[in-house]
Design a protein around this motif. Structure first.
Motif, PDB file in Angstrom:
ATOM      1  N   ILE A 286      -7.755   5.743   1.288  1.00  0.00           N
ATOM      2  CA  ILE A 286      -6.416   6.029   1.813  1.00  0.00           C
ATOM      3  C   ILE A 286      -5.369   4.999   1.395  1.00  0.00           C
ATOM      4  N   SER A 287      -5.769   3.726   1.349  1.00  0.00           N
ATOM      5  CA  SER A 287      -4.798   2.686   0.999  1.00  0.00           C
ATOM      6  C   SER A 287      -4.978   2.161  -0.425  1.00  0.00           C
ATOM      7  N   ASN A 288      -5.858   2.822  -1.194  1.00  0.00           N
ATOM      8  CA  ASN A 288      -6.069   2.383  -2.573  1.00  0.00           C
ATOM      9  C   ASN A 288      -4.802   2.618  -3.386  1.00  0.00           C
ATOM     10  N   LEU A 289      -4.396   1.613  -4.107  1.00  0.00           N
ATOM     11  CA  LEU A 289      -3.118   1.663  -4.818  1.00  0.00           C
ATOM     12  C   LEU A 289      -3.098   2.721  -5.918  1.00  0.00           C
ATOM     13  N   LEU A 290      -4.169   2.793  -6.714  1.00  0.00           N
ATOM     14  CA  LEU A 290      -4.196   3.732  -7.835  1.00  0.00           C
ATOM     15  C   LEU A 290      -4.192   5.183  -7.362  1.00  0.00           C
ATOM     16  N   VAL A 291      -5.055   5.479  -6.370  1.00  0.00           N
ATOM     17  CA  VAL A 291      -5.105   6.837  -5.822  1.00  0.00           C
ATOM     18  C   VAL A 291      -3.790   7.165  -5.123  1.00  0.00           C
ATOM     19  N   GLY A 292      -3.285   6.198  -4.351  1.00  0.00           N
ATOM     20  CA  GLY A 292      -2.036   6.405  -3.622  1.00  0.00           C
ATOM     21  C   GLY A 292      -0.878   6.702  -4.554  1.00  0.00           C
ATOM     22  N   THR A 293      -0.805   5.978  -5.662  1.00  0.00           N
ATOM     23  CA  THR A 293       0.277   6.196  -6.633  1.00  0.00           C
ATOM     24  C   THR A 293       0.147   7.567  -7.290  1.00  0.00           C
ATOM     25  N   ALA A 294      -1.101   7.967  -7.603  1.00  0.00           N
ATOM     26  CA  ALA A 294      -1.326   9.292  -8.198  1.00  0.00           C
ATOM     27  C   ALA A 294      -0.931  10.400  -7.218  1.00  0.00           C
ATOM     28  N   ALA A 295      -1.309  10.231  -5.941  1.00  0.00           N
ATOM     29  CA  ALA A 295      -0.951  11.226  -4.920  1.00  0.00           C
ATOM     30  C   ALA A 295       0.558  11.260  -4.711  1.00  0.00           C
ATOM     31  N   LEU A 296       1.153  10.097  -4.695  1.00  0.00           N
ATOM     32  CA  LEU A 296       2.609   9.988  -4.531  1.00  0.00           C
ATOM     33  C   LEU A 296       3.331  10.711  -5.669  1.00  0.00           C
ATOM     34  N   SER A 297       2.851  10.509  -6.890  1.00  0.00           N
ATOM     35  CA  SER A 297       3.453  11.175  -8.046  1.00  0.00           C
ATOM     36  C   SER A 297       3.266  12.685  -7.958  1.00  0.00           C
TER      37      SER A 297
ATOM     38  N   VAL B 193       1.945   4.161   3.605  1.00  0.00           N
ATOM     39  CA  VAL B 193       0.606   3.685   4.000  1.00  0.00           C
ATOM     40  C   VAL B 193      -0.012   2.770   2.941  1.00  0.00           C
ATOM     41  N   LEU B 194       0.603   2.676   1.781  1.00  0.00           N
ATOM     42  CA  LEU B 194       0.086   1.754   0.761  1.00  0.00           C
ATOM     43  C   LEU B 194       0.323   0.320   1.223  1.00  0.00           C
ATOM     44  N   SER B 195      -0.731  -0.483   1.205  1.00  0.00           N
ATOM     45  CA  SER B 195      -0.613  -1.845   1.728  1.00  0.00           C
ATOM     46  C   SER B 195       0.296  -2.721   0.861  1.00  0.00           C
ATOM     47  N   ASN B 196       0.087  -2.684  -0.441  1.00  0.00           N
ATOM     48  CA  ASN B 196       0.912  -3.495  -1.348  1.00  0.00           C
ATOM     49  C   ASN B 196       1.311  -2.658  -2.559  1.00  0.00           C
ATOM     50  N   PRO B 197       2.264  -1.737  -2.371  1.00  0.00           N
ATOM     51  CA  PRO B 197       2.652  -0.884  -3.511  1.00  0.00           C
ATOM     52  C   PRO B 197       3.163  -1.710  -4.684  1.00  0.00           C
ATOM     53  N   ASP B 198       2.707  -1.362  -5.880  1.00  0.00           N
ATOM     54  CA  ASP B 198       3.159  -2.089  -7.068  1.00  0.00           C
ATOM     55  C   ASP B 198       4.389  -1.403  -7.658  1.00  0.00           C
ATOM     56  N   THR B 199       4.837  -1.899  -8.797  1.00  0.00           N
ATOM     57  CA  THR B 199       6.049  -1.360  -9.424  1.00  0.00           C
ATOM     58  C   THR B 199       5.910   0.122  -9.730  1.00  0.00           C
ATOM     59  N   ALA B 200       4.703   0.553 -10.158  1.00  0.00           N
ATOM     60  CA  ALA B 200       4.492   1.965 -10.493  1.00  0.00           C
ATOM     61  C   ALA B 200       4.709   2.853  -9.270  1.00  0.00           C
ATOM     62  N   ALA B 201       4.234   2.394  -8.103  1.00  0.00           N
ATOM     63  CA  ALA B 201       4.402   3.176  -6.872  1.00  0.00           C
ATOM     64  C   ALA B 201       5.875   3.255  -6.472  1.00  0.00           C
ATOM     65  N   TRP B 202       6.578   2.134  -6.546  1.00  0.00           N
ATOM     66  CA  TRP B 202       8.011   2.129  -6.235  1.00  0.00           C
ATOM     67  C   TRP B 202       8.760   3.053  -7.202  1.00  0.00           C
ATOM     68  N   ASN B 203       8.397   3.001  -8.470  1.00  0.00           N
ATOM     69  CA  ASN B 203       9.050   3.853  -9.463  1.00  0.00           C
ATOM     70  C   ASN B 203       8.803   5.337  -9.196  1.00  0.00           C
ATOM     71  N   ALA B 204       7.570   5.651  -8.745  1.00  0.00           N
ATOM     72  CA  ALA B 204       7.260   7.055  -8.429  1.00  0.00           C
ATOM     73  C   ALA B 204       8.152   7.561  -7.299  1.00  0.00           C
ATOM     74  N   MET B 205       8.379   6.702  -6.303  1.00  0.00           N
ATOM     75  CA  MET B 205       9.243   7.087  -5.183  1.00  0.00           C
ATOM     76  C   MET B 205      10.692   7.203  -5.635  1.00  0.00           C
ATOM     77  N   LEU B 206      11.128   6.264  -6.449  1.00  0.00           N
ATOM     78  CA  LEU B 206      12.491   6.337  -7.007  1.00  0.00           C
ATOM     79  C   LEU B 206      12.674   7.614  -7.827  1.00  0.00           C
ATOM     80  N   SER B 207      11.651   7.940  -8.618  1.00  0.00           N
ATOM     81  CA  SER B 207      11.709   9.118  -9.475  1.00  0.00           C
ATOM     82  C   SER B 207      11.862  10.391  -8.646  1.00  0.00           C
TER      83      SER B 207
END
Length: 677
Positions: free
Chosen positions: A277-288, A305-319
């Motif tokens: 649930i809090s895995n960054l890679l899976v979370g970013t893929a689901a977010l995208s 719910v992502l504990s420490n979202p990285d730049t890719a996760a922030w970019n996915a949300m911005l996108s």
């Protein structure tokens, strides 16, 4: 010396690489071979590039013969620690290398994307009579993947098969991946089916091959088979199938976004149950995935719910926010990203600048917005400044995005400055500058820039030609319009409906109705876009009768008009007093947009015709949105036809909506005067 050797070995066993390097540099004499070998093992274990180089240098400085087993081990160590060029140079001076050293070199080349050099090194290995092992083939297939050399991959596949290694699980998995990256799906499927000892990596390789070639549907079908066969799905599996959902949203005409969203949501729920649930890679893929499906709430929840979202996760949300044109949310998220001290990459800035451009467009369209064009420009300039500090202005996509943003902010001078500073202009750069000129009604400057573009032999795209046709229509440059027509036909763009429609419009603007009609007539079954363009072309050429004739032909052809149709037809009829078009408006202007400008034109036309029954019926429809022009048009019609009774009734409503009193009384005075005669 024995004390130093013991110290070095102790540091090696403890993994203290820096201390070992320092101790080695202090040794002013050659060390036993066993100590060097210990240091080299430490290098491989810790991937220490610096210690590997220093160990090799120490051997050279103290004239220790680098040959035999030691030489082979030094080459392997250098390659595995990222010093592949040093390894290759040293290997050339050695009479013999084992398959392990050669494989380390091949793998290092392949891993750094230098596939061609890996294949060249393999040729040297063959000349030296060294037989490859399974790990050699893994490296070679990885090299073919990096340069997408399908033919060489098939040749190596045949070689591996002849040596009985093609069905080896590790080799087979790499072959599947190689074929997938080279676009040879049928070959990848054949290898996958032939593998008798498939593991999760094998399945992931085939799933990934489908994703590589945008076959999202096949990927999900294989995932279902994977479940049915009870194969364990790992983290990589879920990331791949979520990517497959994104591909389906982008490419599949059969499945709706809602259907893909249901599949993706089910997959995401399964990853959560698996503990990801809090895995960054899976979370970013689901977010995208949620972002592509346009489900903002779920994307936001996944992001939160992502504990420490990285730049890719922030970019996915911005996108997502940019795609949904939620510009304010995008810029607020960007500000929050800065406060969290998250590193921004070039994509972050592209998205933030795009959001600023969207906000500027909204400010132009809706003047009641709190945020003005000047404020949008201020934000855009601040982003521009940050981009310069980061050194991203050398990236053409960044410069192009800034150029578009300045165009939407009506800042032509700033747009020109960015354009002139682009080192490597592409077609998008030219188009962005042309669009900025056209949006700000600077058609002459757009045409001048197009001439420069032609002088520099830059090939125009369909977007380029759309801009130039718009400028031709506005300036009446018939000669250039004909030249663009030739370019369109020569480049094969005459099959593009939007471009052909613009060409018809441009000829109309140049008062060349015959050429506009010739282009239109070249289509056996014109679309609504082309019909509208032909009507607009006649209107631009001040031929309202021509527009009306085309409109009648369109109706006879069974094409129903839309709001764009009326936007071209009605103003032309109004300017020329042609009330004949009213018969196409239905009982009360049915099917016509409630846009104020068109509403006022319809009122004017009904008034000119003296058709007060339909006029009253239509006005009741748009009364809630009527402006002062609508009211004065009505009173003017009453004045023209001496309809005192309706004028008195309207006058009461005019007073209630608190319009300016002076002009109203003047119009009413005219009404009474007309009724007197």
């Amino acid at each position: 010396m024995e004390k130093l050797c013991f110290h070095l070995q102790s540091l090696y066993e403890k993994g203290q690489v820096q201390a070992a390097t320092k101790a080695l540099l202090e040794a002013k004499f050659p060390l036993p071979i066993s100590v060097y070998l210990c240091l080299l093992k430490a290098c491989i274990k810790n991937k220490s590039h610096s210690l590997a180089i220093q160990t090799k240098l120490h051997l050279t400085l103290h004239d220790v013969p680098i040959s035999g087993f030691l030489g082979d081990y030094v080459v392997m160590t250098l390659a595995k620690c990222g010093a592949v060029d040093d390894a290759r140079v040293l290997s050339a001076s050695l009479p013999y290398l084992t398959v392990f050293s050669w494989t380390a070199i091949l793998f290092a080349y392949a891993d750094s994307g230098r596939g061609e050099e890996a294949l060249e090194a393999y040729q040297c290995m063959q000349k030296n009579g060294i037989e490859p092992d399974s790990f050699t083939f893994v490296s070679l297939f990885k090299a073919c993947s990096s340069i997408q050399d399908r033919d060489k991959g098939k040749e190596l596949h045949a070689h591996a098969h002849s040596m009985g290694m093609a069905t080896n699980k590790f080799v087979g998995n790499t072959i599947i991946s190689m074929y997938g990256k080279c676009g040879a799906l049928s070959d990848a499927e054949e290898v996958f089916v032939a593998l008798t000892d498939r593991d999760t990596v094998s399945w992931n390789g085939m799933l990934s091959a489908y994703v590589e070639q945008s076959k999202g549907d096949k990927c999900l079908l294989l995932y279902r088979q994977m479940n049915e066969e009870g194969v364990h799905a790992d983290l990589a599996t879920f990331i791949i199938v979520l990517q497959a959902c994104i591909i389906l949203v982008e490419n599949s005409p059969k499945l709706s976004k809602e259907a893909v969203h249901e599949i993706g949501r089910g997959l995401h729920a399964k990853t959560c149950r698996k503990g990801f649930i809090s895995n960054l890679l899976v979370g970013t893929a689901a977010l995208s995935m949620y972002a592509h499906c346009g489900t903002t709430a779920e994307a936001e929840h996944t992001f939160n719910v992502l504990s420490n979202p990285d730049t890719a996760a922030w970019n996915a949300m911005l996108s997502l926010y940019v795609a949904q044109e939620q510009a304010e949310k995008a810029l607020l998220l960007y500000m929050h990203m800065l406060k969290q001290d998250i590193s921004s990459d070039h994509l972050t800035y592209i998205l933030a600048v795009q959001a600023c451009g969207i906000l500027a467009e909204s400010a132009v369209q809706y003047s009641s917005m709190k945020l003005s064009i000047s404020k949008c420009l201020e934000i855009g300039k601040a982003l521009h400044s940050d981009i310069c500090v980061k050194g991203y202005m050398v990236l053409t996509p960044i410069a192009n995005t800034l150029l578009c943003m300045y165009g939407k902010c009506r800042a032509i001078a700033e747009a020109e400055e960015v354009f002139q500073g682009i080192i490597d202009c592409d077609t998008i750069s030219w188009n962005a500058m042309l669009s900025a000129y056209c949006e700000q009604k600077e058609e002459e400057r757009a045409l001048s820039l197009f001439k420069v573009m032609q002088d520099q032999k830059v090939s125009p795209s369909d977007v380029t030609l759309l801009c130039i046709l718009q400028a031709c229509g506005e300036t009446g440059d018939l000669e250039l319009c004909r030249n663009v027509n030739f370019i369109i036909v020569f480049a094969g763009f005459d099959k593009f409906p939007s471009l052909t429609a613009s060409l018809v419009n441009a000829y109309g603007g140049c008062a060349s109705e015959l050429e506009a009609h010739a282009v239109f007539s070249s289509f056996a079954e014109p679309s609504i876009v082309l019909w509208n363009a032909c009507i607009s072309g006649h209107a631009a050429g001040n031929s309202a009768l021509g527009s009306l004739h085309v409109f009648e032909s369109m109706m006879l052809a069974g094409i129903m008009p839309d709001s764009v149709t009326y936007s071209s037809l009605l103003p032309a009829c109004s300017r020329n007093g042609l009330v004949e078009c009213l018969e196409y408006l239905g009982a009360s202007g049915d099917g016509v947009t409630e846009e104020k400008k068109l509403s006022n034109i319809i009122i004017d036309l009904f008034g000119r015709a003296g058709d007060f029954e339909r006029l009253k019926c239509y006005f009741e429809k748009i009364k809630a949105h009527a402006d002062h022009i609508s009211w004065f048009s009505l009173l003017g019609a009453c004045s023209a036809h001496g309809n005192l009774e309706l004028a008195k009734h309207l006058f009461k409503d005019v007073v209630q909506v608190e319009l300016e009193d002076g002009p109203v009384y003047v119009v009413m005075s005219n009404v009474y005067a007309a009724a007197t005669y």
